[in-house]
Design a protein around this motif. Structure first.
Motif, short mmCIF file in Angstrom:
data_model
loop_
_atom_site.label_atom_id
_atom_site.label_comp_id
_atom_site.label_asym_id
_atom_site.label_seq_id
_atom_site.Cartn_x
_atom_site.Cartn_y
_atom_site.Cartn_z
N UNK A 112 0.86 -1.19 0.00
CA UNK A 112 0.00 0.00 0.00
C UNK A 112 0.89 1.23 0.00
N UNK A 113 0.28 2.38 0.03
CA UNK A 113 1.06 3.62 0.02
C UNK A 113 1.55 3.99 1.41
N UNK A 114 0.68 3.85 2.41
CA UNK A 114 1.05 4.20 3.78
C UNK A 114 0.51 3.12 4.71
N UNK A 115 0.92 3.18 5.94
CA UNK A 115 0.45 2.23 6.94
C UNK A 115 -1.00 2.54 7.31
N UNK A 116 -1.74 1.49 7.63
CA UNK A 116 -3.11 1.65 8.08
C UNK A 116 -4.15 1.46 7.01
N UNK A 117 -3.75 1.11 5.79
CA UNK A 117 -4.72 0.97 4.71
C UNK A 117 -5.28 -0.45 4.61
N UNK A 118 -4.80 -1.38 5.46
CA UNK A 118 -5.41 -2.70 5.55
C UNK A 118 -4.75 -3.77 4.71
N UNK A 119 -3.50 -3.58 4.29
CA UNK A 119 -2.85 -4.61 3.49
C UNK A 119 -2.62 -5.89 4.28
N UNK A 120 -2.31 -5.80 5.58
CA UNK A 120 -2.14 -7.00 6.41
C UNK A 120 -3.46 -7.73 6.57
N UNK A 121 -4.55 -6.99 6.78
CA UNK A 121 -5.88 -7.59 6.88
C UNK A 121 -6.23 -8.34 5.59
N UNK A 122 -5.96 -7.69 4.45
CA UNK A 122 -6.26 -8.33 3.17
C UNK A 122 -5.36 -9.54 2.95
N UNK A 123 -4.09 -9.41 3.33
CA UNK A 123 -3.15 -10.53 3.14
C UNK A 123 -3.58 -11.76 3.92
N UNK A 124 -3.92 -11.56 5.17
CA UNK A 124 -4.32 -12.67 6.03
C UNK A 124 -5.56 -13.36 5.49
N UNK A 125 -6.56 -12.57 5.09
CA UNK A 125 -7.83 -13.14 4.65
C UNK A 125 -7.74 -13.76 3.27
N UNK A 126 -6.87 -13.22 2.40
CA UNK A 126 -6.65 -13.88 1.10
C UNK A 126 -5.98 -15.22 1.31
N UNK A 127 -4.99 -15.26 2.22
CA UNK A 127 -4.35 -16.54 2.56
C UNK A 127 -5.37 -17.51 3.12
N UNK A 128 -6.28 -16.99 3.95
CA UNK A 128 -7.29 -17.86 4.57
C UNK A 128 -8.26 -18.40 3.54
N UNK A 129 -8.65 -17.58 2.55
CA UNK A 129 -9.63 -18.03 1.58
C UNK A 129 -9.04 -19.10 0.66
N UNK A 130 -7.71 -19.02 0.41
CA UNK A 130 -7.07 -20.09 -0.35
C UNK A 130 -6.96 -21.36 0.50
N UNK A 131 -6.71 -21.20 1.78
CA UNK A 131 -6.60 -22.37 2.66
C UNK A 131 -7.93 -23.09 2.76
N UNK A 132 -9.06 -22.35 2.69
CA UNK A 132 -10.37 -22.98 2.78
C UNK A 132 -10.65 -23.90 1.60
#
Length: 814
Positions: A609-629
């Protein structure tokens, strides 16, 4: 295929560069305002309510109208010659404009107010406002205007009984009116204090700079009356400005007078008085010539009366002493002829005196006291017309000077006319004096010839003719003057104003203000415009990304998907709340991956992302989770070595991780941690190192990633913000697909240029945009419904478990 998703077959032609066109979608713009429909509706209701309350309690204003006929001046005999001569002596004047100026003059308003005695205004308190009372006054205030008075502020009278009242000050905005300098008032700076609070009706209330007496009329105990004092000059200025005078049309010589006032009877009385004073002034100007003539004749009569009385006594004494009563036939003929010549000579001498008086008048440049030549027997039509024109021009100059300065074009033009007319009048008077002198000399010569014949008569008869001749001269002159005096008085009595009142003042039955229907419409329009204007300004000044469509137009790569707001406190809704709409948005994003990289069995995905706080970690975790499902073996690698966050969401301890592997000889297998899901592991960022950028740029990092790809189906990089650190740019080369995360209502619009620079200048390929935390619907179809993709509705159609917000929050899109 979704819109703006590149076709893999065209990847060789740089499919990531998307051409955008700026356009205004009126439908979208309308939806942008309709999302605030409840706010707009509330403002419209408040606007209409405010207008209704204003209409209910506003003071009604009525229009009072009257009309007056202005008669155009008809040119006197000879005047038209000067108007058409081209010499500029007597140019035509706009009579209508002059009369309008007179009716709106300060002096006329001042005279009308003085006669109406409007210097005290009375008010009665209402539930919300006070209203002025004019008729049936409960009290009467008599003011001594010969001494300084406090004007402007309000006094409050509370009636105690028939004899006494309580007096207090309601409004302290007083000014001091000084009768010695009535046109300039000074501010009363100190607070006003009354000597006592209870006073007696009919007795003077006196203090510093005020003196008045309040008289009982028809007030009752408990009545409260407010009054204020207003000096005549201030009232004259006020009413002069409020009085409107205009012709009913361009061709008519009828003037319409109108005044808007809350008190109808007061407006009617004022306009009627203005017309009365206006006509009285006109009549006074017309009578001035007759009065001057009578004054001139009286001056001549006072001298001739003594001479007539003396000659009469002398004649009677001579007849008695000499016993001579009648003349002989020859003497009678001579006497009659001499009497006729003396009569003509007397009239010529009177005319000569008038010419001399007129000449002295012109030399002294007096104003306002010229008399008409015809009233003293001068029949010269040219002289009469010049005197009349000169008098009218002088009167007009007085009127204009009362309203305009000497530099005004109308005043200067009229002054030029006066000078031209005066020059012609002086020439005519000098010529008349010369002619009259010649006539008198000729008459004297004829009289001397008759005197020779008289010498041939007997002495007694000769003396009688002389005495009787003197008596006859005085008698003829006296009778002639009495006749002219009577004519002047008759003319004065018969004078009437040339203008006349057509309609006396009449107030309309319906108020002209407030305009109730218009006020309600204005309230409704303001209630509509104010919130729309506020929303427009708010959107114009907003620097944050709120509109997915606008973001699509700003970035040079496709916007792959939008992620809705996570209303729960759980950071991994894909694992813990699989039926939520947020989870479905990640499933939609996972489906898009198959189109973005269809030929790869193993997939490496990078999120930044451009700056901190835009939710890239949130998106990363949930994208990883959706592939794991879906049974994929997934590993999430935390590469944000400066500000690690993944450990908190999984409840792990960030004691070892990627920084441990890169800074020591620890194998990457030793830092892999379980997430609690059998198909998903995580490598945390580890302890924060002193040189994170240099660690990630080591060859060892590339070797580790290569080994990890051989073990896992999907590798997810949670990278640091590319707008803040430099090492992320080196990490794009390890990813098959890269995502740049924006956050609605948080990311700055200008940050989209960071992504564009990565594509245009950094040579990054296969990168896409994601808008996270979408919770503001601008009507573009990016709803909160199925998949949070490019759908067309905001309803889940029963596929997801949604946390319902209160109705008012849903209406305001909070």
């Amino acid at each position: 295929m979704y819109p703006n998703t590149p076709n893999p077959s065209n990847s060789g032609q740089n499919p990531f560069m998307v051409q955008k066109e700026d356009e205004i979608d009126l439908k979208v713009l309308l939806f942008n305002y309709l999302q605030y429909w409840l706010l707009i509706l509330a403002f419209m209701f408040v606007g209409v309510l405010a207008a209704f309350i204003f209409n209910r309690y506003a003071t009604n204003i009525y229009k009072v109208e009257s009309s007056i006929l202005v008669v155009d001046d008809k040119p006197s005999l000879g005047t038209d010659l000067f108007e058409s001569s081209g010499l500029g002596m007597l140019q035509g004047k706009s009579n209508i404009e002059n009369e309008i100026g007179i009716l709106k003059s300060f002096s006329l308003a001042e005279e009308a107010i003085t006669e109406l005695n409007l210097n005290v205004q009375y008010y009665k308190e209402g539930f919300v406002s006070t209203s002025q009372i004019y008729e049936k006054l409960p009290i009467m205030v008599a003011v001594n205007w010969k001494q300084p008075q406090l004007v402007g502020g309000k006094f409050r009278v509370e009636v105690i009984d028939e004899d006494s009242f309580k007096l207090s000050v309601e409004n302290y905005e007083f000014k001091i009116f000084n009768p010695n300098d009535p046109y300039y008032k000074t501010l009363h700076e100190s607070s006003l204090s009354l000597a006592k609070s209870v006073y007696t009706f009919g007795k003077e209330v006196k203090g510093e700079n005020f003196s008045f007496t309040i008289n009982q009329i028809a007030s009752l105990p408990g009545d409260i009356i407010l009054f204020n004092l207003i000096d005549t000059p201030s009232l004259a200025l006020k009413y002069r400005g409020e009085l409107a005078v205009s012709p009913i049309n361009k061709q008519a010589s009828i003037l319409s007078l109108s005044l808007e006032t809350p008190v109808r009877r007061l407006g009617e009385d004022y306009i009627d008085k203005i017309m009365e004073v206006y006509l009285a002034r006109e009549l006074e100007e017309k009578n001035r010539a007759s009065e001057n003539t009578v004054r001139f004749i009286n001056e001549q009569l006072s001298g001739i009366s003594d001479s007539l009385r003396f000659s009469e006594n002398k004649l009677q004494k001579y007849r008695t002493e000499n016993k001579v009563f009648n003349l002989s036939e020859e003497g009678s003929v001579i006497f009659e002829r001499m009497q006729e010549l003396e009569k003509q000579k007397g009239q010529a001498e009177i005319n000569q005196k008038y010419y001399q008086t007129l000449r002295d008048y012109l030399v002294s440049d007096k104003g306002g006291d010229m008399m008409a030549p015809s009233l003293v027997g001068v029949t010269d039509p040219l002289l009469n017309s010049l005197v009349q024109a000169y008098s009218e021009l002088q009167a007009e100059q007085v009127r204009l000077s009362a309203n305009f300065t000497d530099l005004n074009p109308s005043v200067r033009e009229n002054s030029t006319r006066i000078l031209n007319t005066k020059r012609q009048l002086q020439e005519n008077v000098n010529s008349a004096l010369s002619n009259t002198g010649n006539l008198i000399a000729d008459l004297k010569g004829q009289i001397r010839m008759l005197e020779i014949d008289v010498n041939s008569l007997p002495e007694t008869e000769r003396n009688l003719i002389g005495i009787q001749r003197q008596f006859s001269i005085n008698e003829n002159i006296y009778i002639y003057l009495l006749q002219k005096k009577a004519e002047a008085e008759i003319t004065k009595a018969a004078n009437m104003p040339k203008n006349s009142v057509l309609d006396y003042a009449k107030a309309g039955q319906s108020p002209v203000a407030p305009k109730r229907s218009l006020n309600l419409l204005i309230g409704l329009i303001l209630g509509l415009i104010l919130p729309i204007g506020f929303i427009t300004i708010k959107d114009f000044l907003n620097t944050k990304i709120t509109d997915p469509k606008e973001l699509e137009n700003q970035i040079k790569v496709p916007l792959i998907g939008v992620i809705g707001r996570n209303n729960s406190n759980d950071g991994i809704p894909v694992l813990n709340n699989p039926r939520s709409s947020v989870t479905e948005s990640f499933r939609s994003l996972r489906a898009d991956m198959s189109y973005l990289s269809p030929a790869k069995d193993n997939l490496t995905i990078l999120f930044t992302s451009s700056i901190s706080g835009e939710g890239k970690t949130f998106v990363s975790i949930n994208v990883a989770s959706v592939y794991a499902l879906m049974g994929k073996k997934v590993i999430l690698i935390g590469l944000d070595l400066r500000k690690p966050k993944i450990a908190e969401d999984f409840g792990l301890e960030n004691d070892k991780g990627m920084s441990t592997c890169l800074s020591t000889n620890t194998p990457w297998q030793d830092v892999v941690k379980a997430t609690g899901h059998q198909d998903m592991d995580v490598i945390l960022s580890g302890p924060i190192p002193p040189n994170p950028a240099e660690l990630l740029l080591q060859e060892k990092f590339g070797q580790i990633i290569k080994e990890i790809k051989q073990v896992y189906d999907v590798v997810i990089f949670d990278c640091p913000p590319v707008g803040l650190v430099s090492e992320t740019k080196e990490l794009f080369g390890y990813a098959d697909i890269s995502f740049f995360v924006f956050r609605q209502g948080y990311s700055i619009k200008s940050n989209s240029q960071i992504l564009n620079n990565l594509v245009e200048k950094g040579g990054v390929s296969k990168i896409y945009g994601i808008l996270n935390d979408v919770h503001i619907d601008n009507g573009y179809g990016y709803g909160y419904g199925y998949g949070y993709g490019y759908g067309y509705g905001n309803n889940s159609y029963g596929y997801h478990d949604e946390e319902q917000q209160p109705w008012w929050k849903r209406a305001l899109r909070v």
